[in-house]
Write a protein that holds these residues in place. Sequence first.
Motif, PDB file in Angstrom:
ATOM      1  N   MET A  95       0.831  -1.206   0.000  1.00  0.00           N
ATOM      2  CA  MET A  95       0.000   0.000   0.000  1.00  0.00           C
ATOM      3  C   MET A  95       0.868   1.259   0.000  1.00  0.00           C
ATOM      4  O   MET A  95       0.571   2.238  -0.698  1.00  0.00           O
ATOM      5  N   PHE A  96       1.962   1.223   0.759  1.00  0.00           N
ATOM      6  CA  PHE A  96       2.889   2.356   0.800  1.00  0.00           C
ATOM      7  C   PHE A  96       3.440   2.629  -0.596  1.00  0.00           C
ATOM      8  O   PHE A  96       3.441   3.768  -1.078  1.00  0.00           O
ATOM      9  N   ALA A  97       3.903   1.559  -1.273  1.00  0.00           N
ATOM     10  CA  ALA A  97       4.458   1.701  -2.623  1.00  0.00           C
ATOM     11  C   ALA A  97       3.374   2.125  -3.617  1.00  0.00           C
ATOM     12  O   ALA A  97       3.615   2.971  -4.493  1.00  0.00           O
ATOM     13  N   TYR A  98       2.185   1.555  -3.468  1.00  0.00           N
ATOM     14  CA  TYR A  98       1.074   1.846  -4.381  1.00  0.00           C
ATOM     15  C   TYR A  98       0.641   3.311  -4.268  1.00  0.00           C
ATOM     16  O   TYR A  98       0.425   3.993  -5.280  1.00  0.00           O
ATOM     17  N   ASP A  99       0.542   3.798  -3.031  1.00  0.00           N
ATOM     18  CA  ASP A  99       0.158   5.195  -2.824  1.00  0.00           C
ATOM     19  C   ASP A  99       1.215   6.136  -3.390  1.00  0.00           C
ATOM     20  O   ASP A  99       0.891   7.161  -3.997  1.00  0.00           O
ATOM     21  N   LEU A 100       2.481   5.791  -3.178  1.00  0.00           N
ATOM     22  CA  LEU A 100       3.569   6.611  -3.712  1.00  0.00           C
ATOM     23  C   LEU A 100       3.512   6.654  -5.235  1.00  0.00           C
ATOM     24  O   LEU A 100       3.690   7.709  -5.863  1.00  0.00           O
ATOM     25  N   LEU A 101       3.225   5.518  -5.819  1.00  0.00           N
ATOM     26  CA  LEU A 101       3.149   5.416  -7.275  1.00  0.00           C
ATOM     27  C   LEU A 101       1.986   6.243  -7.825  1.00  0.00           C
ATOM     28  O   LEU A 101       2.118   6.941  -8.845  1.00  0.00           O
ATOM     29  N   ARG A 102       0.853   6.194  -7.134  1.00  0.00           N
ATOM     30  CA  ARG A 102      -0.335   6.920  -7.622  1.00  0.00           C
ATOM     31  C   ARG A 102      -0.172   8.432  -7.509  1.00  0.00           C
ATOM     32  O   ARG A 102      -0.911   9.176  -8.151  1.00  0.00           O
ATOM     33  N   GLU A 103       0.790   8.872  -6.677  1.00  0.00           N
ATOM     34  CA  GLU A 103       1.099  10.299  -6.638  1.00  0.00           C
ATOM     35  C   GLU A 103       1.802  10.734  -7.917  1.00  0.00           C
ATOM     36  O   GLU A 103       1.781  11.919  -8.274  1.00  0.00           O
ATOM     37  N   ARG A 104       2.431   9.777  -8.597  1.00  0.00           N
ATOM     38  CA  ARG A 104       3.180  10.088  -9.816  1.00  0.00           C
ATOM     39  C   ARG A 104       2.335   9.972 -11.073  1.00  0.00           C
ATOM     40  O   ARG A 104       2.537  10.714 -12.033  1.00  0.00           O
ATOM     41  N   ARG A 105       1.395   9.004 -11.074  1.00  0.00           N
ATOM     42  CA  ARG A 105       0.639   8.746 -12.304  1.00  0.00           C
ATOM     43  C   ARG A 105      -0.606   7.932 -11.979  1.00  0.00           C
ATOM     44  O   ARG A 105      -0.644   7.227 -10.968  1.00  0.00           O
ATOM     45  N   PRO A 106      -1.647   8.001 -12.832  1.00  0.00           N
ATOM     46  CA  PRO A 106      -2.813   7.123 -12.641  1.00  0.00           C
ATOM     47  C   PRO A 106      -2.380   5.671 -12.893  1.00  0.00           C
ATOM     48  O   PRO A 106      -1.716   5.379 -13.894  1.00  0.00           O
ATOM     49  N   ILE A 107      -2.752   4.789 -12.004  1.00  0.00           N
ATOM     50  CA  ILE A 107      -2.329   3.393 -12.133  1.00  0.00           C
ATOM     51  C   ILE A 107      -3.335   2.504 -11.422  1.00  0.00           C
ATOM     52  O   ILE A 107      -4.002   2.931 -10.476  1.00  0.00           O
ATOM     53  N   SER A 108      -3.460   1.274 -11.862  1.00  0.00           N
ATOM     54  CA  SER A 108      -4.294   0.295 -11.158  1.00  0.00           C
ATOM     55  C   SER A 108      -3.438  -0.927 -10.847  1.00  0.00           C
ATOM     56  O   SER A 108      -2.354  -1.112 -11.420  1.00  0.00           O
ATOM     57  N   LYS A 109      -3.939  -1.770  -9.965  1.00  0.00           N
ATOM     58  CA  LYS A 109      -3.164  -2.932  -9.543  1.00  0.00           C
ATOM     59  C   LYS A 109      -2.877  -3.888 -10.699  1.00  0.00           C
ATOM     60  O   LYS A 109      -1.853  -4.582 -10.710  1.00  0.00           O
ATOM     61  N   LYS A 110      -3.759  -3.933 -11.672  1.00  0.00           N
ATOM     62  CA  LYS A 110      -3.553  -4.855 -12.788  1.00  0.00           C
ATOM     63  C   LYS A 110      -2.358  -4.457 -13.654  1.00  0.00           C
ATOM     64  O   LYS A 110      -1.874  -5.257 -14.461  1.00  0.00           O
ATOM     65  N   ASP A 111      -1.876  -3.216 -13.472  1.00  0.00           N
ATOM     66  CA  ASP A 111      -0.721  -2.738 -14.236  1.00  0.00           C
ATOM     67  C   ASP A 111       0.606  -3.050 -13.541  1.00  0.00           C
ATOM     68  O   ASP A 111       1.673  -2.723 -14.076  1.00  0.00           O
ATOM     69  N   ILE A 112       0.549  -3.659 -12.349  1.00  0.00           N
ATOM     70  CA  ILE A 112       1.741  -3.850 -11.522  1.00  0.00           C
ATOM     71  C   ILE A 112       2.017  -5.342 -11.353  1.00  0.00           C
ATOM     72  O   ILE A 112       1.096  -6.142 -11.158  1.00  0.00           O
ATOM     73  N   VAL A 113       3.291  -5.716 -11.365  1.00  0.00           N
ATOM     74  CA  VAL A 113       3.688  -7.092 -11.080  1.00  0.00           C
ATOM     75  C   VAL A 113       4.757  -7.075  -9.982  1.00  0.00           C
ATOM     76  O   VAL A 113       5.613  -6.195  -9.954  1.00  0.00           O
TER      77      VAL A 113
END
Length: 289
Positions: free
Chosen positions: A211-229
């Motif tokens: 969640m920490f990494a996901y929140d940090l990432l979403r501050e940079r760009r729109p993203i969903s979990k299906k885009d991450i591995v």
Amino acid sequence: MTRIDNFKSIIDKYEVVFFDAFGVLKNYGGLLPGIENTFAYLQEQGKEYFIVTNDASRSPVQLAESYNAKGLTAITPDRIISSGMLTKEYLDLKVNDGIVAYLGTPDSAHYIDSSGLHTLPVSEVNAGNIDSVNALVFLDDEGFEWERDLNKTVNLMRKRTIPAIVANTDQAYPVTKQDVSIAIGGLASMVEKIVGKAFIRFGKPDSQMFMFAYDLLRERRPISKKDIVMVGDTLQTDILGGNKFGLDTVLVLSGNTQAKDAESSITSTGIVPTYICDSAVVELGGLGF
């Protein structure tokens, strides 16, 4: 579960790659040969990447410097998400004053030093200051004398009603192709069982890291979990954690899980990765330059 021959095909499927560190980017012998090709390809393709690690032995700056010194300059401090960062957040919110005792090296204490609390290695806890100890943190398996300081830790937890935070949940790590060493998470589990108290854990497989990494990432760009591995070498931490958070996962066979054991380990644990690949190295023939 799909067998992948070249890690390039994983990068091509996703917008973001979360990497574990030890066993994925490096092992007991140093950086995996060719791992720099992976980051060159990620950068060429404009993909995002983070190192999501249970390593709380050093700060993100120090961890990045260790990669840079070996020639892997693509890893910068802002690309590193460490369980130590979550430990710092907890201390900032929950521990207002007093001493935070720790097991680990002085470098690992960076996380609790930066919270503005008075930090003290367990070896220096004594009758004169024990009543001021308001938290205990398990940071690293080095930097202390095991027999003396683990006994002191047990007795500290028996005498004080304080939170014990495990900043690295790893139970063991490989030191050769065949042998492992006990990690600080393994020591914490032993102490927890002896004192009969529940410890607070940060790091994979718990969801806070993701969640920490996901929140940090979403501050940079729109993203969903299906885009991450999520890419890791350990079923019980990297793969289980990624699965629980809803990410696709890649089990690489360059670290804790060896090729000869992979199938039986997956069957016995019930932890199933989306993909299996020999390593996270992009083969030179697959690069676009």
